[in-house]
Design an enzyme around this catalytic site. Sequence first.
Site, PDB file in Angstrom:
ATOM      1  N   ASP A 118       0.814  -1.218   0.000  1.00 47.56           N
ATOM      2  CA  ASP A 118       0.000   0.000   0.000  1.00 47.56           C
ATOM      3  C   ASP A 118       0.844   1.262   0.000  1.00 47.56           C
ATOM      4  O   ASP A 118       0.616   2.168  -0.796  1.00 47.56           O
ATOM      5  CB  ASP A 118      -0.934   0.035   1.224  1.00 47.56           C
TER       6      ASP A 118
ATOM      7  N   ARG B  59       0.698   4.401  16.822  1.00 47.32           N
ATOM      8  CA  ARG B  59       0.270   5.399  15.829  1.00 47.32           C
ATOM      9  C   ARG B  59       0.523   6.847  16.216  1.00 47.32           C
ATOM     10  O   ARG B  59       1.013   7.624  15.400  1.00 47.32           O
ATOM     11  CB  ARG B  59      -1.218   5.194  15.479  1.00 47.32           C
TER      12      ARG B  59
ATOM     13  N   ASP C  79      -6.522   3.154  12.143  1.00 53.40           N
ATOM     14  CA  ASP C  79      -5.218   3.798  12.123  1.00 53.40           C
ATOM     15  C   ASP C  79      -5.253   5.164  11.440  1.00 53.40           C
ATOM     16  O   ASP C  79      -4.568   6.089  11.859  1.00 53.40           O
ATOM     17  CB  ASP C  79      -4.190   2.863  11.479  1.00 53.40           C
TER      18      ASP C  79
ATOM     19  N   SER D  32      -3.387  -9.119   6.482  1.00 60.10           N
ATOM     20  CA  SER D  32      -2.869  -7.776   6.725  1.00 60.10           C
ATOM     21  C   SER D  32      -2.240  -7.793   8.118  1.00 60.10           C
ATOM     22  O   SER D  32      -2.903  -8.122   9.101  1.00 60.10           O
ATOM     23  CB  SER D  32      -4.012  -6.765   6.658  1.00 60.10           C
TER      24      SER D  32
HETATM   25  N1  ARG Z   1      -7.373  -3.602  15.019  1.00 58.06           N
HETATM   26  C1  ARG Z   1      -6.125  -3.135  15.512  1.00 58.06           C
HETATM   27  C2  ARG Z   1      -6.228  -1.702  15.957  1.00 58.06           C
HETATM   28  O1  ARG Z   1      -7.132  -1.034  15.554  1.00 58.06           O
HETATM   29  C3  ARG Z   1      -4.992  -3.309  14.543  1.00 58.06           C
HETATM   30  C4  ARG Z   1      -5.058  -2.489  13.289  1.00 58.06           C
HETATM   31  C5  ARG Z   1      -4.014  -2.844  12.234  1.00 58.06           C
HETATM   32  N2  ARG Z   1      -4.141  -4.210  11.906  1.00 58.06           N
HETATM   33  C6  ARG Z   1      -3.609  -4.816  10.844  1.00 58.06           C
HETATM   34  N3  ARG Z   1      -3.760  -6.100  10.790  1.00 58.06           N
HETATM   35  N4  ARG Z   1      -2.954  -4.209   9.926  1.00 58.06           N
HETATM   36  O2  ARG Z   1      -5.396  -1.239  16.701  1.00 58.06           O
END
Ligand code: ARG
Length: 389
Positions: free
Chosen positions: A13, A92, A121, A173
């Site tokens: 991505d 993040r 995110d 992912s």
């Molecule tokens: N659901 C988790 C969160 O919101 C992880 C998000 C990213 N997950 C991923 N498999 N890329 O913190």
Amino acid sequence: MKKVVLAYSGGLDTSCAVRWLKEQEFEVICFVADLGQGENFGEIEKRAKLAGASKIYIQDLKDEFIQDFIIPALKADAIYEGKYLLATALGRPLIAKHLVAIAHKEKAQYVAHGCTGKGNDQVRIEVTIGILDAKLQIIAPAREWEFKSREEELEYAKMYSIPVEVTRKKPYSIDMNIWGVSIEAGVLENLEQEPPEDAYLITKSPTHISTYPKYIEIDFDKGIPKKIDGKAYKLEALINQLNEIGGLYGVGRSDLIENRLVGIKSREVYEAPAATILYAAHRELESLVLDRELAHFKEIVALKYAELVYYGFWYTPLREALDGFIEPTQRYVSGKIKLRLFKGSCTPVARKSPYSLYKKELSTYGKEDKFNQKLAEGFIKIWGLPYQR
Ligand code: ARG
């Protein structure tokens, strides 16, 4: 030329995002945060350049991540919806903070990230950017571009010779850092199915491992883990070590249908061996040294704290105020906890602290008993008084 600083991971991505931003006539500067995801950063740098980046910043933020984000969350015992130890969510705001700093340094008016429009995110990163510098313009290529599927995106990547082989193999992912792994998509979207073993990256299957338990002992000083089995470690090494030991015993897996910020329920599978061990040990020690009212109130704070982290509200007055509450609660959280790791479970089995509030002469049923049972009678009368008619 307009300049944009892109939070870059090296994956499909963000690599396509570099190319896409160039097509919108941006000079693209990539920023890679090392939060302990164990990537080959030389390889990532090459990929960024191949995709068209003019410059790349790679910053080791592990220490800052641990000191300023992980340790406060551990002291808070923050856990989202009972199962998620927040590895991704904690990273993040830190990434966004440095993204903003680099934009300032580069005098860029734009920042960008590779998050889609369906996840948490994007919210965390953009809320943080907005708090730190509301004038920066944010671009989220994955929300704008026209690819209708992963396949189309792969075609695009191929067209511009962006290397994709790594991504094609893994049907999930994945987001990873030193505090844990988040795994979603692919067959995990079928809720009626147990996650297959190939979804897990850092833990062994609890059913296929040693028939003997492993005991470990963790020492804390004011809420901060310091030693494993009597040996002192720096925090980064301590966490790595516990990820390894815990992973070998299948500790720290969870499978959660979670409520995302954008209103979607999604299934995410997590692996967080070190975090799971440290949370279990930390909470156990707190149960020994915190008085009842403080312990109970702290549980309420923990829930709120986890929400704030999950919601992207790290740089907010409430989070800071809660840290102000939590810090003094850790004054007596020093001592040792022994845990048993066994087939995926992690159980505290013994504890010791110089600040323990446990008084054996009061709790014992043996002959050393010093508790004056006669006092209980009056206490009970008064305790129940408000409810008598
Ligand atoms: N659901 C988790 C969160 O919101 C992880 C998000 C990213 N997950 C991923 N498999 N890329 O913190």
